[in-house]
Design a protein around this motif. Structure first.
Motif, short mmCIF file in Angstrom:
data_model
loop_
_atom_site.label_atom_id
_atom_site.label_comp_id
_atom_site.label_asym_id
_atom_site.label_seq_id
_atom_site.Cartn_x
_atom_site.Cartn_y
_atom_site.Cartn_z
N THR A 19 -8.65 0.84 19.81
CA THR A 19 -9.09 0.27 21.08
C THR A 19 -8.56 -1.16 21.26
O THR A 19 -8.32 -1.58 22.38
CB THR A 19 -10.64 0.27 21.19
OG1 THR A 19 -11.21 -0.37 20.05
CG2 THR A 19 -11.15 1.70 21.30
N LEU A 20 -8.35 -1.88 20.17
CA LEU A 20 -7.70 -3.19 20.28
C LEU A 20 -6.29 -3.02 20.82
O LEU A 20 -5.86 -3.73 21.75
CB LEU A 20 -7.66 -3.88 18.92
CG LEU A 20 -6.81 -5.16 18.85
CD1 LEU A 20 -7.34 -6.24 19.78
CD2 LEU A 20 -6.73 -5.67 17.40
N LEU A 21 -5.54 -2.07 20.24
CA LEU A 21 -4.17 -1.81 20.69
C LEU A 21 -4.15 -1.45 22.18
O LEU A 21 -3.35 -2.00 22.95
CB LEU A 21 -3.57 -0.67 19.87
CG LEU A 21 -2.20 -0.15 20.31
CD1 LEU A 21 -1.14 -1.24 20.22
CD2 LEU A 21 -1.80 1.07 19.47
N VAL A 22 -5.02 -0.56 22.59
CA VAL A 22 -5.07 -0.15 24.00
C VAL A 22 -5.44 -1.33 24.89
O VAL A 22 -4.82 -1.54 25.95
CB VAL A 22 -6.08 1.00 24.20
CG1 VAL A 22 -6.28 1.29 25.69
CG2 VAL A 22 -5.59 2.26 23.48
N ALA A 23 -6.40 -2.14 24.48
CA ALA A 23 -6.83 -3.29 25.28
C ALA A 23 -5.68 -4.26 25.48
O ALA A 23 -5.48 -4.79 26.59
CB ALA A 23 -8.01 -3.98 24.62
N VAL A 24 -4.90 -4.50 24.45
CA VAL A 24 -3.79 -5.44 24.56
C VAL A 24 -2.70 -4.88 25.47
O VAL A 24 -2.11 -5.59 26.28
CB VAL A 24 -3.21 -5.80 23.18
CG1 VAL A 24 -2.07 -6.80 23.33
CG2 VAL A 24 -4.29 -6.38 22.28
N SER A 63 -10.82 6.93 20.12
CA SER A 63 -9.80 7.41 19.19
C SER A 63 -8.62 7.99 19.96
O SER A 63 -8.76 8.37 21.13
CB SER A 63 -10.38 8.50 18.27
OG SER A 63 -10.65 9.67 19.02
N PRO A 64 -7.46 8.10 19.31
CA PRO A 64 -6.30 8.70 20.00
C PRO A 64 -6.58 10.12 20.49
O PRO A 64 -6.19 10.49 21.60
CB PRO A 64 -5.22 8.68 18.92
CG PRO A 64 -5.58 7.53 18.05
CD PRO A 64 -7.08 7.54 18.00
N ALA A 65 -7.26 10.92 19.69
CA ALA A 65 -7.53 12.31 20.09
C ALA A 65 -8.42 12.36 21.33
O ALA A 65 -8.17 13.15 22.25
CB ALA A 65 -8.20 13.05 18.94
N ALA A 106 0.63 8.37 26.12
CA ALA A 106 1.79 8.67 25.27
C ALA A 106 1.66 8.04 23.88
O ALA A 106 1.94 8.68 22.87
CB ALA A 106 3.07 8.17 25.94
N LEU A 107 1.19 6.79 23.81
CA LEU A 107 1.06 6.16 22.50
C LEU A 107 -0.04 6.83 21.68
O LEU A 107 0.05 6.93 20.45
CB LEU A 107 0.84 4.65 22.63
CG LEU A 107 -0.51 4.09 23.12
CD1 LEU A 107 -1.55 4.00 22.03
CD2 LEU A 107 -0.29 2.69 23.72
N SER A 108 -1.08 7.31 22.36
CA SER A 108 -2.15 8.02 21.65
C SER A 108 -1.61 9.31 21.02
O SER A 108 -1.93 9.64 19.87
CB SER A 108 -3.29 8.36 22.62
OG SER A 108 -3.86 7.18 23.15
N GLN A 109 -0.78 10.03 21.76
CA GLN A 109 -0.19 11.26 21.24
C GLN A 109 0.73 10.98 20.06
O GLN A 109 0.73 11.71 19.06
CB GLN A 109 0.58 11.99 22.35
CG GLN A 109 1.03 13.38 21.96
CD GLN A 109 -0.13 14.32 21.72
OE1 GLN A 109 -0.90 14.60 22.64
NE2 GLN A 109 -0.27 14.81 20.49
N ILE A 110 1.50 9.90 20.16
CA ILE A 110 2.40 9.54 19.06
C ILE A 110 1.61 9.14 17.81
O ILE A 110 1.98 9.49 16.68
CB ILE A 110 3.34 8.39 19.49
CG1 ILE A 110 4.33 8.89 20.55
CG2 ILE A 110 4.08 7.81 18.28
CD1 ILE A 110 5.17 7.80 21.17
N LEU A 111 0.51 8.43 18.00
CA LEU A 111 -0.33 8.07 16.85
C LEU A 111 -0.84 9.32 16.14
O LEU A 111 -0.90 9.37 14.90
CB LEU A 111 -1.51 7.20 17.29
CG LEU A 111 -1.17 5.79 17.77
CD1 LEU A 111 -2.43 5.05 18.21
CD2 LEU A 111 -0.45 4.99 16.68
N LEU A 152 4.82 -0.22 15.41
CA LEU A 152 4.04 -0.63 16.58
C LEU A 152 4.94 -0.79 17.80
O LEU A 152 4.63 -0.31 18.90
CB LEU A 152 3.31 -1.94 16.29
CG LEU A 152 2.05 -1.85 15.43
CD1 LEU A 152 1.57 -3.25 15.05
CD2 LEU A 152 0.94 -1.10 16.16
N GLU A 153 6.06 -1.48 17.62
CA GLU A 153 6.95 -1.74 18.75
C GLU A 153 7.63 -0.47 19.26
O GLU A 153 8.16 -0.45 20.37
CB GLU A 153 7.99 -2.79 18.37
CG GLU A 153 7.39 -4.19 18.18
CD GLU A 153 8.43 -5.27 18.01
OE1 GLU A 153 9.58 -5.08 18.47
OE2 GLU A 153 8.11 -6.31 17.40
N ALA A 154 7.61 0.60 18.47
CA ALA A 154 8.18 1.87 18.91
C ALA A 154 7.24 2.63 19.84
O ALA A 154 7.64 3.60 20.48
CB ALA A 154 8.51 2.75 17.70
#
Length: 229
Positions: free
Chosen positions: A40-45, A69-71, A100-105, A120-122
């Motif tokens: 959630t930190l990643l998504v918030a940023v 969570s990503p799922a 998309a980033l959630s699916q990749i995670l 992360l940058e990918a």
């Protein structure tokens, strides 16, 4: 970001004094985005790009309750994510990136946020600044995330003059004392957000004014009032 006016860089002794002062005022500065875990930190940023932290927090309160969570985020789908972040600028593109980033995670990282910068940058919607924030806040790495506030403060004060965010970031890594590096970007971002403002910096209440290269310094509001004849 607007190319900065060139100023003379401060000395290491001045930088030491500035961060010592920041530490005296607030030993443990915190970012202003709300989150419950690394994801959630990643998504918030990601959502905070060209948006205020307050606006992001308002939008993500219900989103993170439903999808921490990503799922769970993938289960919402792009449209479901959009429904929760419509008040944030560029919400459609951000919703696609978050999905998309959630699916990749899930597919590549076991549903966990990676600790490596390259990984992360990918991720969609994640650049160097976003990666630095996550690495600093969650993984406690001494990174510096250069946003518009920090870019302005680094140049205006003389702490880290640079024409690009990366130049400012590299200059700060050379200038900031190691013991202050973990919190450096929080101190500078908050300083730029609330005191060293873009249009009218509040120099009269600045705790580091004695070392700052900015001239002419803004006087207190009462001195800006017209004088009566």
């Amino acid at each position: 970001m607007v190319p900065p006016k060139k100023v003379k860089a401060l000395s290491r002794a001045d930088a030491e004094a500035i961060f010592s002062r920041f530490h005296e005022i607030e030993p443990e500065p915190r970012g202003e985005l709300d989150y419950v875990n690394a994801f959630t930190l990643l998504v918030a940023v990601v959502l905070s790009a060209q948006a205020t932290d307050a606006g992001v927090n308002k939008a993500t309160k219900k989103l993170f309750a439903l999808a921490p969570s990503p799922a769970a985020m993938v289960a919402l789908g792009v449209e479901g994510i959009e429904d929760h972040i419509k008040t944030i600028g560029l919400f459609r593109g951000k919703a696609r990136n978050v999905f998309a980033l959630s699916q990749i995670l899930i597919d590549q990282h076991g549903g966990e946020v990676p600790e490596a910068r390259d990984a992360l940058e990918a991720l969609p919607g994640v650049g160097r600044k976003t990666a630095n924030v996550v690495l600093n806040i969650w993984f406690k790495q001494p990174t510096i995330a250069v946003d518009t506030h920090l870019f302005r403060v680094g140049n205006r004060t003389g702490l880290a003059p640079g024409k690009t965010p990366l130049e400012v970031e590299k200059a700060l890594h050379k200038k900031v004392p190691a013991r202050f590096m973990l919190h450096a970007h929080h101190w500078l971002i908050l300083h730029g957000r609330y005191i060293c403002k873009a249009r009218k910096p509040e120099c009269w209440r600045c705790p580091i004014a004695q070392w700052c290269r900015f001239e002419p310094k803004t006087p207190p509001p009462n001195t800006l009032l017209p004088k009566h004849v």
